[in-house]
Scaffold this motif. Structure first.
Motif, PDB file in Angstrom:
ATOM      1  N   TYR A 118       0.844  -1.192   0.000  1.00  0.00           N
ATOM      2  CA  TYR A 118       0.000   0.000   0.000  1.00  0.00           C
ATOM      3  C   TYR A 118       0.883   1.246   0.000  1.00  0.00           C
ATOM      4  O   TYR A 118       1.957   1.267   0.596  1.00  0.00           O
ATOM      5  CB  TYR A 118      -0.891   0.054   1.238  1.00  0.00           C
ATOM      6  CG  TYR A 118      -2.066  -0.892   1.245  1.00  0.00           C
ATOM      7  CD1 TYR A 118      -1.930  -2.205   1.678  1.00  0.00           C
ATOM      8  CD2 TYR A 118      -3.322  -0.467   0.826  1.00  0.00           C
ATOM      9  CE1 TYR A 118      -3.019  -3.074   1.693  1.00  0.00           C
ATOM     10  CE2 TYR A 118      -4.407  -1.327   0.839  1.00  0.00           C
ATOM     11  CZ  TYR A 118      -4.244  -2.623   1.273  1.00  0.00           C
ATOM     12  OH  TYR A 118      -5.318  -3.473   1.291  1.00  0.00           O
ATOM     13  N   LEU A 171       3.421   0.696   2.945  1.00  0.00           N
ATOM     14  CA  LEU A 171       3.029  -0.332   3.912  1.00  0.00           C
ATOM     15  C   LEU A 171       2.931  -1.689   3.233  1.00  0.00           C
ATOM     16  O   LEU A 171       2.361  -1.797   2.144  1.00  0.00           O
ATOM     17  CB  LEU A 171       1.674   0.003   4.532  1.00  0.00           C
ATOM     18  CG  LEU A 171       1.594   1.262   5.392  1.00  0.00           C
ATOM     19  CD1 LEU A 171       0.140   1.639   5.619  1.00  0.00           C
ATOM     20  CD2 LEU A 171       2.287   1.042   6.714  1.00  0.00           C
ATOM     21  N   PHE A 179      -0.338  -5.763   9.187  1.00  0.00           N
ATOM     22  CA  PHE A 179       0.490  -4.751   8.534  1.00  0.00           C
ATOM     23  C   PHE A 179       1.850  -4.630   9.200  1.00  0.00           C
ATOM     24  O   PHE A 179       1.992  -4.823  10.407  1.00  0.00           O
ATOM     25  CB  PHE A 179      -0.200  -3.384   8.600  1.00  0.00           C
ATOM     26  CG  PHE A 179      -1.339  -3.217   7.634  1.00  0.00           C
ATOM     27  CD1 PHE A 179      -2.577  -3.772   7.896  1.00  0.00           C
ATOM     28  CD2 PHE A 179      -1.173  -2.499   6.462  1.00  0.00           C
ATOM     29  CE1 PHE A 179      -3.641  -3.621   7.007  1.00  0.00           C
ATOM     30  CE2 PHE A 179      -2.221  -2.333   5.567  1.00  0.00           C
ATOM     31  CZ  PHE A 179      -3.449  -2.886   5.840  1.00  0.00           C
ATOM     32  N   GLY A 180       2.835  -4.275   8.392  1.00  0.00           N
ATOM     33  CA  GLY A 180       4.139  -3.901   8.912  1.00  0.00           C
ATOM     34  C   GLY A 180       4.145  -2.435   9.309  1.00  0.00           C
ATOM     35  O   GLY A 180       3.117  -1.751   9.213  1.00  0.00           O
ATOM     36  N   GLN A 181       5.282  -1.959   9.774  1.00  0.00           N
ATOM     37  CA  GLN A 181       5.389  -0.581  10.241  1.00  0.00           C
ATOM     38  C   GLN A 181       5.697   0.397   9.117  1.00  0.00           C
ATOM     39  O   GLN A 181       5.781   1.595   9.346  1.00  0.00           O
ATOM     40  CB  GLN A 181       6.446  -0.482  11.343  1.00  0.00           C
ATOM     41  CG  GLN A 181       6.012  -1.179  12.628  1.00  0.00           C
ATOM     42  CD  GLN A 181       6.992  -0.961  13.760  1.00  0.00           C
ATOM     43  OE1 GLN A 181       8.175  -1.285  13.634  1.00  0.00           O
ATOM     44  NE2 GLN A 181       6.514  -0.418  14.862  1.00  0.00           N
ATOM     45  N   GLY A 182       5.891  -0.114   7.933  1.00  0.00           N
ATOM     46  CA  GLY A 182       6.038   0.753   6.776  1.00  0.00           C
ATOM     47  C   GLY A 182       7.428   1.343   6.608  1.00  0.00           C
ATOM     48  O   GLY A 182       8.254   1.350   7.521  1.00  0.00           O
ATOM     49  N   THR A 183       7.648   1.846   5.405  1.00  0.00           N
ATOM     50  CA  THR A 183       8.859   2.590   5.079  1.00  0.00           C
ATOM     51  C   THR A 183       8.432   3.999   4.691  1.00  0.00           C
ATOM     52  O   THR A 183       7.606   4.169   3.792  1.00  0.00           O
ATOM     53  CB  THR A 183       9.614   1.959   3.893  1.00  0.00           C
ATOM     54  OG1 THR A 183      10.078   0.660   4.255  1.00  0.00           O
ATOM     55  CG2 THR A 183      10.802   2.829   3.482  1.00  0.00           C
TER      56      THR A 183
END
Lengths: 116, 113
Positions: free
Chosen positions: B35, B91, B104-108
Motif C-alpha cells: 500500500y 506499507l 500490517f508492517g510498520q512501513g517505510t
C-alpha cells in the motif's frame, strides 16, 4: 467503484469518556465487509473491529463497538472509556469479497486525541 | 508469532534516483499487499500477490514502479526513477487468504527531495 468518506479530520475526547467516529461509504453491492483500523505513530495499521454487511447485529470488541446502518451506508465507531493509548489515526475501510483481489478501500482517516 | 517485517524504516532520496523496499510477511501467509499512504490520506493498494502470482496491480504506476515476490515469500517494491509525489509511507501487509485478517508492517517512510 467504492468510496469511503470520513468527515471528521480530527476529534478529541477526555480520558474515560466516550467518542464516536463517523464513516460513510458508497457501494452498489449487497454483500461486503467494513473495518476500522487504528494507526498509532508507529505507523502499523491494527485491526480494531470488522462488520459483515449481511449481519444485522453490530460488532463489538471490548470497549469498541460499531453502529452499522446499511440503508444509510453508515458505519460509525464508538470508543467507550477512552484511554490515552487510544490516541491514533483511525481509518474506516471497505472490502468487496466479490472482487478478485479483495482489496481494502480506505477512508481519509480521523485523528483522535485522548486528553488526560 | 513474528509480525510483518519491513526495511528500511526511513529513506531519503533525490528525484530521479531509484529505491527499493523489502517486506518479509508472516510465515505461511499466502497473500501479500503493498500500500502507498500519502501524508494525510488513507492507504491505497498498489499491488496484491497470491503466493508468487499477481492478483491485482491495477493501481501500480507501472512506468516507474515494479514489485516481485520470488518464491512466494519475501517481496520487494522498487521505484525507478522516483518523483517528488512518490513521497509517502509504503506499507506491506500479509494474510492467510484475503484481507479479512490482514497484518500490517510498520512501513517505510520515503522522502523524495
Amino acid at each position: 467503484a467504492q468510496t469511503v468518506t470520513q468527515s471528521q479530520p480530527e476529534m478529541s475526547v477526555q480520558e474515560a469518556e466516550t467518542v464516536t467516529l463517523s464513516c460513510t461509504y458508497d457501494t452498489s453491492e449487497s454483500n461486503y465487509y467494513l473495518f476500522w483500523y487504528k494507526q498509532p505513530p508507529s505507523r502499523q495499521m491494527i485491526l480494531v473491529i470488522r462488520q459483515e454487511a449481511y449481519k444485522q447485529q453490530n460488532a463489538t470488541e471490548n470497549r469498541f463497538s460499531v453502529n452499522f446502518q446499511k440503508a444509510a451506508k453508515s458505519f460509525s465507531l464508538k470508543i467507550s472509556d477512552s484511554q490515552l493509548g487510544d490516541t491514533a489515526m483511525y481509518f474506516c475501510a471497505f472490502m468487496n469479497p466479490n472482487n478478485a483481489g479483495n482489496m481494502l478501500t480506505f477512508g481519509g482517516g480521523t485523528r483522535l486525541m485522548v486528553k488526560p | 508469532e513474528a509480525g510483518v517485517a519491513q526495511s528500511p524504516r526511513y529513506k531519503i532520496i533525490e528525484k530521479r534516483q531509484s529505491v527499493a523496499f523489502w517486506c518479509n510477511p508472516i510465515s505461511g501467509h499466502a497473500t501479500l499487499y503493498w500500500y502507498q499512504q500519502i501524508l494525510g490520506q488513507g492507504p491505497k493498494l498498489l499491488i496484491q500477490f497470491q503466493n508468487n502470482g499477481v492478483v491485482d496491480d491495477s493501481q501500480l504506476p507501472k512506468d516507474r514502479f515494479s514489485a516481485e515476490r520470488l518464491k512466494g515469500v519475501d517481496s520487494t517494491l522498487k521505484i525507478q526513477p522516483a518523483k517528488l509525489e512518490d513521497s509517502a509511507v509504503y506499507l506491506c501487509a500479509s494474510s492467510l487468504a484475503g484481507p479479512l485478517r490482514a497484518f500490517f508492517g510498520q512501513g517505510t517512510r520515503l522522502t523524495v527531495v
